[in-house]
Design a protein around this motif. Structure first.
Motif: not given
Length: 184
Positions: A100, A102, A105, A128, A130
């Motif tokens: 994980d 986040p 991108d 995720r 962010y």
């Protein structure tokens, strides 16, 4: 735009994969080019490969650091990626689940897979939430050869079902996928 390649029907999957994916200089240059563009635009890029030899090829071509399950500096690479010292990381399935970060991108699916579940797990690395993250870019390749064309079609059909995803363009604009009735 990727060049299609003909393989006789009796060609084994591993031969197609090695020739069309791992040793395909044109395809690999496109992967590196897209990754570099994304990094230059400030994106945190994760490139997924399916096989170690493909990751090694992309790393040698300048695609970033390559992480695989038995890498001697695995934790160091992950920390450098998290800290921002590494802007682009190439990985095998070691980061499919249980990872994980986040801030990622952008995901490039450099190793085509048939599995929808694996594809969605990989895409999920960039989805995720962010702070200040408004979108994610996912790059997939419309491979046009025996086996891989069907695998892409299967993934693409799943992408269409995601109403919140905006499909902007196809890598191979001559492919059947661009003829679908979509808002490009």
């Amino acid at each position: 735009r990727l060049t299609s390649k003909y393989f006789p029907w009796y060609t084994k999957y591993n031969e197609v994969y090695k020739d069309y994916v791992i040793n395909n200089e044109e395809r690999n240059k496109q992967i590196i080019s897209v990754a570099n563009e994304l990094v230059k635009s400030g994106r945190k890029v994760l490139i997924f490969v399916t096989r170690i030899d493909h990751g090694e090829v992309l790393q040698k071509m300048g695609g970033g650091e390559f992480l695989y399950s038995l890498h001697p500096k695995r934790d160091e690479l992950i920390d450098s990626f998290k800290d921002g010292n590494i802007k682009c990381l190439i990985s095998t399935s070691v980061l499919n689940e249980g990872f994980d970060l986040p801030i990622i991108d952008a995901v490039i699916l450099a190793g085509p897979v048939k599995s929808i579940i694996m594809t969605l797990q990989r895409i999920g690395r960039a989805l995720r939430p962010y702070p200040n993250k408004s979108d994610a870019i996912i790059v997939d390749f419309a491979d046009n050869c025996l086996f891989l064309k069907d695998h892409f079609q299967r993934r693409f059909e799943r992408y269409i079902l995601e109403n919140s995803w905006k499909i902007e363009k196809s890598i191979d604009e001559s492919s059947e996928q661009t003829k679908l009735d979509l808002d490009w």
